[in-house]
Scaffold this motif. Structure first.
Motif, short mmCIF file in Angstrom:
data_model
loop_
_atom_site.label_atom_id
_atom_site.label_comp_id
_atom_site.label_asym_id
_atom_site.label_seq_id
_atom_site.Cartn_x
_atom_site.Cartn_y
_atom_site.Cartn_z
N ALA A 191 -5.38 9.95 3.30
CA ALA A 191 -5.64 10.82 2.15
C ALA A 191 -4.41 11.64 1.78
CB ALA A 191 -6.83 11.73 2.45
N ILE A 192 -3.79 12.25 2.77
CA ILE A 192 -2.64 13.10 2.50
C ILE A 192 -1.46 12.27 1.99
CG2 ILE A 192 -0.89 14.57 3.61
CD1 ILE A 192 -3.11 15.92 5.13
N LEU A 193 -1.26 11.11 2.59
CA LEU A 193 -0.18 10.23 2.15
C LEU A 193 -0.38 9.84 0.69
CD1 LEU A 193 2.36 8.59 2.87
CD2 LEU A 193 0.83 6.70 3.51
N PHE A 198 -1.19 8.88 -10.85
CA PHE A 198 -2.64 8.76 -10.67
C PHE A 198 -3.03 7.32 -10.34
CE2 PHE A 198 -7.08 8.61 -12.31
CZ PHE A 198 -7.61 9.56 -11.46
N GLN A 199 -2.25 6.37 -10.83
CA GLN A 199 -2.45 4.96 -10.49
C GLN A 199 -1.14 4.45 -9.90
OE1 GLN A 199 -5.14 3.19 -10.48
NE2 GLN A 199 -6.47 4.67 -11.49
N PRO A 200 -1.03 4.49 -8.56
CA PRO A 200 0.24 4.14 -7.92
C PRO A 200 0.81 2.78 -8.32
CG PRO A 200 -1.33 4.97 -6.30
CD PRO A 200 -2.06 4.86 -7.60
N HIS A 201 -0.06 1.81 -8.61
CA HIS A 201 0.49 0.49 -8.96
C HIS A 201 1.16 0.52 -10.34
CE1 HIS A 201 -3.44 0.20 -10.90
NE2 HIS A 201 -3.02 -0.86 -11.56
N VAL A 202 0.67 1.40 -11.23
CA VAL A 202 1.32 1.56 -12.53
C VAL A 202 2.66 2.27 -12.32
CG1 VAL A 202 1.16 2.54 -14.86
CG2 VAL A 202 -0.89 1.59 -13.76
N ALA A 203 2.67 3.28 -11.45
CA ALA A 203 3.90 3.99 -11.12
C ALA A 203 4.92 3.03 -10.49
CB ALA A 203 3.60 5.15 -10.17
N GLU A 204 4.45 2.13 -9.64
CA GLU A 204 5.33 1.14 -9.00
C GLU A 204 5.96 0.24 -10.06
OE1 GLU A 204 5.45 -0.20 -5.55
OE2 GLU A 204 3.97 1.09 -4.58
N GLU A 206 -0.68 -4.33 -7.82
CA GLU A 206 -1.80 -3.66 -7.14
C GLU A 206 -2.20 -4.42 -5.88
OE1 GLU A 206 -5.91 -1.35 -8.34
OE2 GLU A 206 -5.29 -3.07 -9.55
N ASP A 207 -2.22 -5.75 -5.96
CA ASP A 207 -2.60 -6.57 -4.80
C ASP A 207 -1.59 -6.47 -3.67
OD1 ASP A 207 -4.82 -7.39 -6.18
OD2 ASP A 207 -3.97 -9.31 -6.79
N LYS A 208 -0.31 -6.38 -4.03
CA LYS A 208 0.74 -6.36 -3.01
C LYS A 208 1.01 -4.97 -2.45
CE LYS A 208 3.38 -10.34 -4.65
NZ LYS A 208 3.37 -10.55 -6.10
N GLN A 209 0.50 -3.97 -3.16
CA GLN A 209 0.80 -2.59 -2.82
C GLN A 209 0.31 -2.22 -1.42
OE1 GLN A 209 -1.11 -0.05 -5.56
NE2 GLN A 209 -0.08 1.76 -4.86
N LYS A 210 1.22 -1.70 -0.63
CA LYS A 210 0.84 -1.24 0.72
C LYS A 210 1.47 0.13 0.93
CE LYS A 210 0.02 -5.62 3.05
NZ LYS A 210 -0.40 -6.20 1.78
#
Length: 190
Positions: A29-31, A47-53, A118-122
């Motif tokens: 959560a914190i990460l 707010f949407q990390p995959h969009v930010a990526e 989004e699928d690859k996001q880790k």
């Protein structure tokens, strides 16, 4: 006063407000909050990390400004407005069209780019700290990026998992950035 001569940026946030993006039950959560506020700080859609990526990737290719200009030319909304509806087929089609034009390839190549990311996001502490370190390395020598986190005690309360998570982020950040990124917290609890 040496402190004023060191170029730095600060990311200030109330963890309780930002943490709505995730559940406290989630060990990361914190990460997730740190990723969000870091991406926001860089002007990406945290707010949407995959969009930010995706936006970060455009920046690394040195085509982000051109992408936004081209996108705004064919889409009824600006990129900053449209990215909120990143799942809308009209938005994804326009992303593919613009990237195809910029990179002189077929649009089909980019039809699922956001889903692919989004699928690859880790998300991991290691990855987050590497990203912060990369960002610091684009700045003048001695640059610092500090995170000021308000109301940590209230958020963590007696959840030792969250406390350990925060501690690990702080330690890894200090190591990876050679002490050029710190986490400073305020808390009303002990």
């Amino acid at each position: 006063l040496n402190a004023t001569r060191i170029p730095s940026e600060s990311v200030l946030f109330n963890i309780d407000q930002q943490a709505q993006i995730t559940s406290k039950e989630d060990a990361n959560a914190i990460l997730a909050v740190f990723y969000k506020v870091f991406f926001d700080h860089l002007g990406y859609y945290g707010f949407q990390p995959h969009v930010a990526e995706f936006e970060m990737w455009l920046d690394k290719q040195k085509i982000y400004p051109e992408f936004k200009t081209e996108f705004n030319a064919i889409h009824p909304k600006t990129w900053e407005e449209a990215r909120i509806d990143y799942f809308d087929p009209v938005v994804t089609d326009d992303i593919a069209t613009v990237l195809a034009k910029i990179n002189k390839v077929d649009a089909s190549k980019y039809e699922t780019i956001l889903d692919d990311i989004e699928d690859k996001q880790k998300q991991s502490i290691e990855d987050f700290c590497n990203r912060v370190s990369e960002y610091i390395n684009t700045k003048p020598k001695g640059f610092r990026l500090n995170f000021f986190v308000d109301e940590v005690g209230q958020y963590i309360s007696d959840n030792t998992k969250l406390m350990l998570n925060l501690q690990t982020i702080a330690e890894t950040l200090a190591t990876k950035t050679k002490g050029n990124s710190w986490i400073l917290v305020t808390s009303q609890e002990d």
